[in-house]
Scaffold this motif. Structure first.
Motif, PDB file in Angstrom:
ATOM      1  N   PHE A  46      55.803  43.581  37.144  1.00 12.07           N
ATOM      2  CA  PHE A  46      54.945  42.497  37.596  1.00 12.07           C
ATOM      3  C   PHE A  46      55.308  41.218  36.864  1.00 12.07           C
ATOM      4  CE2 PHE A  46      51.193  40.425  39.095  1.00 12.07           C
ATOM      5  CZ  PHE A  46      50.697  39.687  38.026  1.00 12.07           C
ATOM      6  N   VAL A  47      55.316  40.112  37.594  1.00 12.95           N
ATOM      7  CA  VAL A  47      55.630  38.812  37.005  1.00 12.95           C
ATOM      8  C   VAL A  47      54.407  37.892  37.051  1.00 12.95           C
ATOM      9  CG1 VAL A  47      57.047  36.738  37.215  1.00 12.95           C
ATOM     10  CG2 VAL A  47      58.063  38.988  37.634  1.00 12.95           C
ATOM     11  N   ALA A  48      53.841  37.718  38.233  1.00 12.63           N
ATOM     12  CA  ALA A  48      52.713  36.795  38.389  1.00 12.63           C
ATOM     13  C   ALA A  48      51.945  37.141  39.658  1.00 12.63           C
ATOM     14  CB  ALA A  48      53.194  35.355  38.464  1.00 12.63           C
ATOM     15  N   GLY A  49      50.675  36.776  39.675  1.00 14.78           N
ATOM     16  CA  GLY A  49      49.856  37.034  40.844  1.00 14.78           C
ATOM     17  C   GLY A  49      48.855  35.918  41.071  1.00 14.78           C
ATOM     18  N   ILE A  50      48.463  35.759  42.324  1.00 16.64           N
ATOM     19  CA  ILE A  50      47.443  34.776  42.673  1.00 16.64           C
ATOM     20  C   ILE A  50      46.487  35.444  43.647  1.00 16.64           C
ATOM     21  CG2 ILE A  50      48.872  33.783  44.537  1.00 16.64           C
ATOM     22  CD1 ILE A  50      47.633  31.031  43.758  1.00 16.64           C
ATOM     23  N   THR A  51      45.208  35.259  43.391  1.00 15.90           N
ATOM     24  CA  THR A  51      44.218  35.947  44.199  1.00 15.90           C
ATOM     25  C   THR A  51      43.053  35.006  44.480  1.00 15.90           C
ATOM     26  OG1 THR A  51      42.997  38.024  44.400  1.00 15.90           O
ATOM     27  CG2 THR A  51      42.923  36.902  42.267  1.00 15.90           C
ATOM     28  N   TRP A  52      42.195  35.436  45.399  1.00 14.11           N
ATOM     29  CA  TRP A  52      41.099  34.577  45.810  1.00 14.11           C
ATOM     30  C   TRP A  52      39.996  34.561  44.750  1.00 14.11           C
ATOM     31  CZ3 TRP A  52      42.162  39.393  47.637  1.00 14.11           C
ATOM     32  CH2 TRP A  52      41.194  40.376  47.422  1.00 14.11           C
ATOM     33  N   ALA A  53      39.286  33.451  44.701  1.00 13.30           N
ATOM     34  CA  ALA A  53      38.136  33.318  43.812  1.00 13.30           C
ATOM     35  C   ALA A  53      37.240  32.247  44.416  1.00 13.30           C
ATOM     36  CB  ALA A  53      38.571  32.920  42.409  1.00 13.30           C
ATOM     37  N   GLY A  54      36.300  32.642  45.251  1.00 14.92           N
ATOM     38  CA  GLY A  54      35.438  31.679  45.917  1.00 14.92           C
ATOM     39  C   GLY A  54      36.264  30.778  46.800  1.00 14.92           C
ATOM     40  N   SER A  55      36.151  29.490  46.589  1.00 15.70           N
ATOM     41  CA  SER A  55      36.920  28.534  47.380  1.00 15.70           C
ATOM     42  C   SER A  55      38.265  28.230  46.750  1.00 15.70           C
ATOM     43  CB  SER A  55      36.121  27.233  47.531  1.00 15.70           C
ATOM     44  OG  SER A  55      35.862  26.675  46.255  1.00 15.70           O
ATOM     45  N   GLY A  56      38.513  28.799  45.563  1.00 17.67           N
ATOM     46  CA  GLY A  56      39.767  28.542  44.881  1.00 17.67           C
ATOM     47  C   GLY A  56      40.577  29.805  44.691  1.00 17.67           C
ATOM     48  N   SER A  57      41.293  29.898  43.588  1.00 16.01           N
ATOM     49  CA  SER A  57      42.125  31.055  43.324  1.00 16.01           C
ATOM     50  C   SER A  57      42.219  31.288  41.829  1.00 16.01           C
ATOM     51  CB  SER A  57      43.518  30.865  43.924  1.00 16.01           C
ATOM     52  OG  SER A  57      44.147  29.735  43.384  1.00 16.01           O
ATOM     53  N   VAL A  58      42.628  32.489  41.483  1.00 13.97           N
ATOM     54  CA  VAL A  58      42.850  32.889  40.096  1.00 13.97           C
ATOM     55  C   VAL A  58      44.298  33.317  39.967  1.00 13.97           C
ATOM     56  CG1 VAL A  58      42.274  34.599  38.337  1.00 13.97           C
ATOM     57  CG2 VAL A  58      40.458  33.596  39.733  1.00 13.97           C
ATOM     58  N   THR A  59      44.937  32.935  38.885  1.00 14.70           N
ATOM     59  CA  THR A  59      46.320  33.334  38.649  1.00 14.70           C
ATOM     60  C   THR A  59      46.408  34.176  37.386  1.00 14.70           C
ATOM     61  OG1 THR A  59      46.788  31.303  37.408  1.00 14.70           O
ATOM     62  CG2 THR A  59      47.221  31.268  39.779  1.00 14.70           C
ATOM     63  N   HIS A  60      47.401  35.048  37.343  1.00 18.41           N
ATOM     64  CA  HIS A  60      47.632  35.853  36.146  1.00 18.41           C
ATOM     65  C   HIS A  60      49.116  36.125  36.028  1.00 18.41           C
ATOM     66  CE1 HIS A  60      47.279  39.838  38.517  1.00 18.41           C
ATOM     67  NE2 HIS A  60      47.021  38.899  39.377  1.00 18.41           N
ATOM     68  N   TYR A  61      49.575  36.316  34.780  1.00 17.42           N
ATOM     69  CA  TYR A  61      50.994  36.387  34.482  1.00 17.42           C
ATOM     70  C   TYR A  61      51.316  37.507  33.507  1.00 17.42           C
ATOM     71  CZ  TYR A  61      50.857  31.634  36.352  1.00 17.42           C
ATOM     72  OH  TYR A  61      50.666  30.537  37.158  1.00 17.42           O
ATOM     73  N   ALA A  62      52.533  37.982  33.587  1.00 13.63           N
ATOM     74  CA  ALA A  62      53.056  38.862  32.553  1.00 13.63           C
ATOM     75  C   ALA A  62      53.268  38.050  31.286  1.00 13.63           C
ATOM     76  CB  ALA A  62      54.374  39.477  33.012  1.00 13.63           C
ATOM     77  N   ASP A  63      53.111  38.685  30.144  1.00 12.07           N
ATOM     78  CA  ASP A  63      53.257  37.978  28.870  1.00 12.07           C
ATOM     79  C   ASP A  63      54.641  37.353  28.736  1.00 12.07           C
ATOM     80  OD1 ASP A  63      51.255  40.308  26.875  1.00 12.07           O
ATOM     81  OD2 ASP A  63      50.679  38.602  28.141  1.00 12.07           O
ATOM     82  N   SER A  64      55.641  38.002  29.301  1.00 14.77           N
ATOM     83  CA  SER A  64      57.021  37.541  29.144  1.00 14.77           C
ATOM     84  C   SER A  64      57.295  36.216  29.860  1.00 14.77           C
ATOM     85  CB  SER A  64      57.997  38.603  29.668  1.00 14.77           C
ATOM     86  OG  SER A  64      57.737  38.889  31.031  1.00 14.77           O
ATOM     87  N   VAL A  65      56.430  35.818  30.785  1.00 14.94           N
ATOM     88  CA  VAL A  65      56.678  34.578  31.536  1.00 14.94           C
ATOM     89  C   VAL A  65      55.583  33.539  31.347  1.00 14.94           C
ATOM     90  CG1 VAL A  65      57.949  35.909  33.263  1.00 14.94           C
ATOM     91  CG2 VAL A  65      55.557  35.282  33.693  1.00 14.94           C
ATOM     92  N   LYS A  66      54.532  33.865  30.627  1.00 19.26           N
ATOM     93  CA  LYS A  66      53.445  32.910  30.406  1.00 19.26           C
ATOM     94  C   LYS A  66      53.965  31.637  29.761  1.00 19.26           C
ATOM     95  CE  LYS A  66      49.396  35.915  30.007  1.00 19.26           C
ATOM     96  NZ  LYS A  66      48.421  36.538  29.071  1.00 19.26           N
ATOM     97  N   GLY A  67      53.531  30.516  30.291  1.00 21.53           N
ATOM     98  CA  GLY A  67      53.963  29.224  29.774  1.00 21.53           C
ATOM     99  C   GLY A  67      55.267  28.740  30.376  1.00 21.53           C
ATOM    100  N   ARG A  68      55.993  29.616  31.074  1.00 18.30           N
ATOM    101  CA  ARG A  68      57.269  29.223  31.684  1.00 18.30           C
ATOM    102  C   ARG A  68      57.199  29.256  33.213  1.00 18.30           C
ATOM    103  NH1 ARG A  68      61.735  32.231  31.021  1.00 18.30           N
ATOM    104  NH2 ARG A  68      60.592  34.206  30.781  1.00 18.30           N
ATOM    105  N   PHE A  69      56.476  30.215  33.761  1.00 19.22           N
ATOM    106  CA  PHE A  69      56.383  30.383  35.213  1.00 19.22           C
ATOM    107  C   PHE A  69      54.996  29.968  35.687  1.00 19.22           C
ATOM    108  CE2 PHE A  69      59.648  34.097  35.788  1.00 19.22           C
ATOM    109  CZ  PHE A  69      60.585  33.366  35.079  1.00 19.22           C
TER     110      PHE A  69
END
Length: 124
Positions: A46-69
């Motif tokens: 897994f590298v990164a994901g984006i999912t729904w959150a109300g009218s917006g979205s939530v993102t999450h990242y693998a530690d190896s790419v946080k701050g870069r991707f």
């Protein structure tokens, strides 16, 4: 839904690339999208994901790419992007996007639809 990736290529270490994941059949705001990568001889991760959150979205990242991707979504273009900065040789892999209805999923078994993948090669 169908997913098609684009934007891969060859880049020097420290460079940037932006991958695109174009969806058809459903809107990208109707499901969660994840980016995964698989390097030769290694398991898909897994590298990164984006999912729904109300009218917006939530993102999450693998530690190896946080701050870069950075993962983002353009609902008007029905496309999810992965902006990759400060690339390293260890980022070399085939990158694939995938769709799921599972919230904040990081395991590939949770994803039901996959694109064909795009090669990213980072030279040192």
């Amino acid at each position: 839904v169908q997913l098609i990736e684009s934007g891969g290529g060859l880049v020097q270490a420290g460079g940037s690339l932006r991958l695109s994941c174009a969806a058809s059949g459903r809107g990208v705001n109707e499901f969660s999208t994840g980016w995964f990568r698989q390097a030769p001889g290694k398991e898909r991760e897994f590298v990164a994901g984006i999912t729904w959150a109300g009218s917006g979205s939530v993102t999450h990242y693998a530690d190896s790419v946080k701050g870069r991707f950075t993962i983002s979504r353009d609902n008007a273009k029905n496309t999810v992007y992965l902006q990759m900065n400060s690339l390293k040789p260890e980022d070399t892999a085939v990158y694939s996007c995938a769709a799921t209805y599972t919230y904040l999923a990081t395991t590939d078994t949770a994803y039901r639809v996959w694109g064909q993948g795009t090669q990213v090669t980072v030279s040192s």
